[in-house]
Design a protein around this motif. Structure first.
Motif, PDB file in Angstrom:
ATOM      1  N   LEU A  47     -11.856  -4.830 -16.611  1.00 24.88           N
ATOM      2  CA  LEU A  47     -10.544  -5.044 -17.212  1.00 24.88           C
ATOM      3  C   LEU A  47     -10.604  -6.007 -18.395  1.00 24.88           C
ATOM      4  CD1 LEU A  47      -8.008  -5.169 -14.234  1.00 24.88           C
ATOM      5  CD2 LEU A  47      -8.912  -3.214 -15.504  1.00 24.88           C
ATOM      6  N   THR A  48     -11.429  -7.034 -18.303  1.00 25.67           N
ATOM      7  CA  THR A  48     -11.520  -7.966 -19.428  1.00 25.67           C
ATOM      8  C   THR A  48     -12.103  -7.294 -20.672  1.00 25.67           C
ATOM      9  OG1 THR A  48     -13.710  -8.798 -18.739  1.00 25.67           O
ATOM     10  CG2 THR A  48     -11.767  -9.965 -17.903  1.00 25.67           C
ATOM     11  N   LEU A  49     -12.947  -6.306 -20.497  1.00 22.99           N
ATOM     12  CA  LEU A  49     -13.460  -5.554 -21.646  1.00 22.99           C
ATOM     13  C   LEU A  49     -12.353  -4.702 -22.258  1.00 22.99           C
ATOM     14  CD1 LEU A  49     -16.938  -4.321 -20.302  1.00 22.99           C
ATOM     15  CD2 LEU A  49     -16.429  -6.371 -21.631  1.00 22.99           C
ATOM     16  N   VAL A  50     -11.538  -4.086 -21.416  1.00 23.86           N
ATOM     17  CA  VAL A  50     -10.426  -3.264 -21.915  1.00 23.86           C
ATOM     18  C   VAL A  50      -9.405  -4.137 -22.639  1.00 23.86           C
ATOM     19  CG1 VAL A  50      -8.516  -1.767 -21.220  1.00 23.86           C
ATOM     20  CG2 VAL A  50     -10.751  -1.532 -20.116  1.00 23.86           C
ATOM     21  N   GLU A  51      -9.204  -5.351 -22.155  1.00 22.35           N
ATOM     22  CA  GLU A  51      -8.243  -6.266 -22.772  1.00 22.35           C
ATOM     23  C   GLU A  51      -8.773  -6.913 -24.042  1.00 22.35           C
ATOM     24  OE1 GLU A  51      -5.854  -8.176 -19.042  1.00 22.35           O
ATOM     25  OE2 GLU A  51      -8.013  -8.502 -19.111  1.00 22.35           O
ATOM     26  N   GLY A  52     -10.056  -6.736 -24.329  1.00 17.52           N
ATOM     27  CA  GLY A  52     -10.639  -7.359 -25.504  1.00 17.52           C
ATOM     28  C   GLY A  52     -10.989  -8.816 -25.310  1.00 17.52           C
ATOM     29  N   LEU A  53     -10.956  -9.297 -24.082  1.00 12.24           N
ATOM     30  CA  LEU A  53     -11.303 -10.694 -23.816  1.00 12.24           C
ATOM     31  C   LEU A  53     -12.811 -10.909 -23.841  1.00 12.24           C
ATOM     32  CD1 LEU A  53      -8.788 -11.409 -20.905  1.00 12.24           C
ATOM     33  CD2 LEU A  53      -8.552 -11.952 -23.345  1.00 12.24           C
ATOM     34  N   ARG A  54     -13.569  -9.850 -23.573  1.00 12.67           N
ATOM     35  CA  ARG A  54     -15.023  -9.896 -23.650  1.00 12.67           C
ATOM     36  C   ARG A  54     -15.504  -8.630 -24.340  1.00 12.67           C
ATOM     37  NH1 ARG A  54     -14.901 -11.881 -17.882  1.00 12.67           N
ATOM     38  NH2 ARG A  54     -15.461 -14.089 -17.952  1.00 12.67           N
ATOM     39  N   ALA A  55     -16.714  -8.680 -24.834  1.00 14.41           N
ATOM     40  CA  ALA A  55     -17.338  -7.517 -25.458  1.00 14.41           C
ATOM     41  C   ALA A  55     -18.475  -7.032 -24.573  1.00 14.41           C
ATOM     42  CB  ALA A  55     -17.868  -7.863 -26.840  1.00 14.41           C
ATOM     43  N   THR A  57     -22.132  -5.861 -23.400  1.00  7.53           N
ATOM     44  CA  THR A  57     -23.492  -6.149 -23.856  1.00  7.53           C
ATOM     45  C   THR A  57     -24.105  -4.917 -24.492  1.00  7.53           C
ATOM     46  OG1 THR A  57     -23.710  -7.719 -22.007  1.00  7.53           O
ATOM     47  CG2 THR A  57     -25.744  -7.027 -23.123  1.00  7.53           C
ATOM     48  N   ARG A  58     -23.853  -3.786 -23.880  1.00  6.82           N
ATOM     49  CA  ARG A  58     -24.242  -2.478 -24.441  1.00  6.82           C
ATOM     50  C   ARG A  58     -23.142  -1.481 -24.177  1.00  6.82           C
ATOM     51  NH1 ARG A  58     -28.859  -4.243 -22.019  1.00  6.82           N
ATOM     52  NH2 ARG A  58     -28.488  -3.016 -20.130  1.00  6.82           N
ATOM     53  N   GLY A  59     -23.096  -0.426 -24.991  1.00  4.05           N
ATOM     54  CA  GLY A  59     -22.065   0.583 -24.834  1.00  4.05           C
ATOM     55  C   GLY A  59     -20.822   0.239 -25.631  1.00  4.05           C
ATOM     56  N   SER A  60     -19.761   1.018 -25.431  1.00  3.83           N
ATOM     57  CA  SER A  60     -18.542   0.832 -26.208  1.00  3.83           C
ATOM     58  C   SER A  60     -17.311   0.998 -25.336  1.00  3.83           C
ATOM     59  CB  SER A  60     -18.488   1.841 -27.358  1.00  3.83           C
ATOM     60  OG  SER A  60     -18.424   3.176 -26.851  1.00  3.83           O
ATOM     61  N   VAL A  61     -16.240   0.289 -25.724  1.00  2.00           N
ATOM     62  CA  VAL A  61     -14.940   0.395 -25.051  1.00  2.00           C
ATOM     63  C   VAL A  61     -13.873   0.594 -26.120  1.00  2.00           C
ATOM     64  CG1 VAL A  61     -13.241  -0.742 -23.583  1.00  2.00           C
ATOM     65  CG2 VAL A  61     -15.678  -1.114 -23.172  1.00  2.00           C
ATOM     66  N   GLU A  62     -13.016   1.591 -25.913  1.00  2.00           N
ATOM     67  CA  GLU A  62     -11.893   1.840 -26.801  1.00  2.00           C
ATOM     68  C   GLU A  62     -10.583   1.733 -26.035  1.00  2.00           C
ATOM     69  OE1 GLU A  62     -12.278   5.617 -28.661  1.00  2.00           O
ATOM     70  OE2 GLU A  62     -14.016   5.037 -29.881  1.00  2.00           O
ATOM     71  N   LEU A  63      -9.577   1.181 -26.693  1.00  2.00           N
ATOM     72  CA  LEU A  63      -8.233   1.065 -26.152  1.00  2.00           C
ATOM     73  C   LEU A  63      -7.275   1.722 -27.128  1.00  2.00           C
ATOM     74  CD1 LEU A  63      -6.202  -0.124 -24.072  1.00  2.00           C
ATOM     75  CD2 LEU A  63      -6.174  -2.209 -25.478  1.00  2.00           C
ATOM     76  N   PHE A  64      -6.593   2.766 -26.694  1.00  2.00           N
ATOM     77  CA  PHE A  64      -5.732   3.550 -27.576  1.00  2.00           C
ATOM     78  C   PHE A  64      -6.479   3.988 -28.842  1.00  2.00           C
ATOM     79  CE2 PHE A  64      -2.595   0.935 -25.201  1.00  2.00           C
ATOM     80  CZ  PHE A  64      -1.875   1.970 -24.599  1.00  2.00           C
ATOM     81  N   GLY A  65      -7.750   4.309 -28.678  1.00  2.00           N
ATOM     82  CA  GLY A  65      -8.546   4.811 -29.783  1.00  2.00           C
ATOM     83  C   GLY A  65      -9.080   3.757 -30.728  1.00  2.00           C
ATOM     84  N   ALA A  72      -3.560  -4.963 -32.811  1.00  2.00           N
ATOM     85  CA  ALA A  72      -2.783  -3.735 -32.968  1.00  2.00           C
ATOM     86  C   ALA A  72      -3.050  -2.755 -31.828  1.00  2.00           C
ATOM     87  CB  ALA A  72      -3.094  -3.081 -34.307  1.00  2.00           C
ATOM     88  N   SER A  73      -4.249  -2.801 -31.261  1.00  2.00           N
ATOM     89  CA  SER A  73      -4.588  -1.924 -30.136  1.00  2.00           C
ATOM     90  C   SER A  73      -3.943  -2.404 -28.845  1.00  2.00           C
ATOM     91  CB  SER A  73      -6.109  -1.862 -29.955  1.00  2.00           C
ATOM     92  OG  SER A  73      -6.743  -1.351 -31.101  1.00  2.00           O
ATOM     93  N   ARG A  74      -3.606  -3.694 -28.780  1.00  3.73           N
ATOM     94  CA  ARG A  74      -3.097  -4.269 -27.536  1.00  3.73           C
ATOM     95  C   ARG A  74      -1.579  -4.342 -27.463  1.00  3.73           C
ATOM     96  NH1 ARG A  74      -6.929  -8.258 -28.904  1.00  3.73           N
ATOM     97  NH2 ARG A  74      -5.217  -9.773 -29.109  1.00  3.73           N
ATOM     98  N   PRO A 104       7.823  -5.490 -29.726  1.00  7.31           N
ATOM     99  CA  PRO A 104       8.771  -4.874 -30.662  1.00  7.31           C
ATOM    100  C   PRO A 104       9.964  -4.198 -29.991  1.00  7.31           C
ATOM    101  CG  PRO A 104       6.748  -3.573 -30.515  1.00  7.31           C
ATOM    102  CD  PRO A 104       6.486  -4.855 -29.790  1.00  7.31           C
ATOM    103  N   ALA A 105       9.768  -3.650 -28.781  1.00 10.42           N
ATOM    104  CA  ALA A 105      10.860  -2.951 -28.090  1.00 10.42           C
ATOM    105  C   ALA A 105      10.779  -3.231 -26.600  1.00 10.42           C
ATOM    106  CB  ALA A 105      10.797  -1.453 -28.370  1.00 10.42           C
ATOM    107  N   PRO A 106      11.071  -4.463 -26.208  1.00  9.90           N
ATOM    108  CA  PRO A 106      10.906  -4.830 -24.792  1.00  9.90           C
ATOM    109  C   PRO A 106      11.990  -4.235 -23.908  1.00  9.90           C
ATOM    110  CG  PRO A 106      11.925  -6.629 -25.989  1.00  9.90           C
ATOM    111  CD  PRO A 106      11.564  -5.587 -27.021  1.00  9.90           C
ATOM    112  N   ALA A 107      11.709  -4.242 -22.611  1.00 12.03           N
ATOM    113  CA  ALA A 107      12.744  -3.920 -21.631  1.00 12.03           C
ATOM    114  C   ALA A 107      13.747  -5.060 -21.606  1.00 12.03           C
ATOM    115  CB  ALA A 107      12.113  -3.741 -20.253  1.00 12.03           C
ATOM    116  N   THR A 108      14.945  -4.778 -21.127  1.00 14.75           N
ATOM    117  CA  THR A 108      15.918  -5.853 -20.979  1.00 14.75           C
ATOM    118  C   THR A 108      15.544  -6.725 -19.788  1.00 14.75           C
ATOM    119  OG1 THR A 108      17.359  -4.589 -19.512  1.00 14.75           O
ATOM    120  CG2 THR A 108      17.720  -4.349 -21.890  1.00 14.75           C
ATOM    121  N   THR A 109      15.933  -7.981 -19.865  1.00 14.43           N
ATOM    122  CA  THR A 109      15.675  -8.886 -18.749  1.00 14.43           C
ATOM    123  C   THR A 109      16.338  -8.371 -17.480  1.00 14.43           C
ATOM    124  OG1 THR A 109      15.516 -10.805 -20.222  1.00 14.43           O
ATOM    125  CG2 THR A 109      15.988 -11.245 -17.907  1.00 14.43           C
ATOM    126  N   GLU A 110      17.536  -7.830 -17.631  1.00 14.60           N
ATOM    127  CA  GLU A 110      18.273  -7.323 -16.473  1.00 14.60           C
ATOM    128  C   GLU A 110      17.493  -6.202 -15.780  1.00 14.60           C
ATOM    129  OE1 GLU A 110      19.508  -7.746 -19.483  1.00 14.60           O
ATOM    130  OE2 GLU A 110      20.833  -9.480 -19.128  1.00 14.60           O
TER     131      GLU A 110
END
Length: 295
Positions: A47-55, A57-65, A72-74, A104-110
């Motif tokens: 999950l930390t790789l998907v969130e961009g918190l870590r990279a 060591t080998r291979g690649s991870v994409e989020l929304f392309g 912008a991806s997050r 940019p377009a959050p849910a309402t608090t209610e």
């Protein structure tokens, strides 16, 4: 459907420790995926790789392309990490408004308050909440931005049974509205309650990746423990049983249908005694999936 998470041949190491070992996973829009595994399996690292918190060591991870490290991806991502760190002096209502303002377009608090039943907490400072209550607020915050994808890492830690049910209902409703969800847990019950697809991960390796029903059939094993029968006698009845014998000579057979095994023991007039039957633990379920042996 579009691919919103794509991990290709991902390995992540920390010094000499291999947290993820050649993992390839793709998650499509609208899916609810459960990552099931014991503590330390590699779920949180993924999950930390998907969130961009870590990279990786080998291979690649994409989020929304795109690159998860790119903000912008997050912007369409929500998450709740294992550790809850709400500002202790702020009231719950203030935290909800503060986090919502970053989208940019959050849910309402209610809406969020209603879905996650947060009304009793709104006027309270976060620091005054119990651990389980803080956890519920933290999970609610993951959805307040109306994200297309939410990552939930052990979401019900510290919650009682009723609170877990409230959260499960809210998460299911969000998924039904089109939000993709990846939830990690080492509790089979939680993954069964939420997910439609299950990825079983252990020691940094994906052991199984299939729909929920298939995975459940694979791990829903039972232990038949008995005296007076031999391994050969059991295997003649159930060739696929995982059999072990303890130092006291008591035999344990891990099987899919304990009732069928016991019926055959009776029909074959085998002189068994001291019979007990129990469900498999998660660790034993992993052994069943990987055919690594019986516990």
């Amino acid at each position: 459907m579009s691919t919103i998470i794509r991990a290709e041949s991902v390995t992540k190491t920390f010094g000499d420790t291999i947290a993820l070992d050649d993992v390839s996973v793709a998650v499509e829009s609208g899916q609810c995926v459960g990552m099931l595994g014991p503590n330390g399996a590699g779920k949180t690292t993924f999950l930390t790789l998907v969130e961009g918190l870590r990279a990786p060591t080998r291979g690649s991870v994409e989020l929304f392309g795109g690159d998860p490290k790119n903000a912008a991806s997050r912007v369409r991502l929500g998450s709740t990490p294992q550790a809850t760190a709400l500002p202790e002096s702020l009231r719950v209502s203030e935290v909800l408004r503060y986090v919502a303002a970053h989208y940019p377009a959050p849910a309402t608090t209610e809406q969020i308050v209603d879905e996650f039943q947060l009304a009793p907490f709104l006027g309270k400072q976060c620091g005054s909440l119990s651990g389980g209550q803080q956890r519920r607020v933290a999970v609610a915050l993951a959805f307040i931005g109306n994200p297309e994808l939410v990552l939930l890492d052990e979401p019900t830690t510290g919650m009682d049974v009723d609170a877990r049910r409230v959260l499960w209902d809210a998460v299911r409703a969000r998924h039904a509205s089109g939000c993709a969800i990846v939830v990690t847990s080492h509790h089979l019950e939680e993954i069964e309650a939420l997910a439609e697809r299950v990825i079983v991960i252990d020691q940094g390796t994906v052991r199984a990746d299939d729909d929920l029903d298939t995975i459940i059939r694979g791990v829903a094993r039972q232990h038949v423990r008995v005296r007076g029968v031999t391994e050969d006698q059991v295997r003649r009845i159930e060739p696929d049983a995982l059999v072990s014998i303890d130092d006291a000579g008591r035999l344990t057979a891990v099987v899919g249908d304990s009732d069928a095994l016991v019926r055959q023991l009776v029909r074959n007039d085998l002189p068994f005694e001291d019979l007990t039957v129990r469900g498999a633990t998660l660790e034993e379920a992993f052994l069943t999936i990987t055919k690594g042996g019986a516990a």
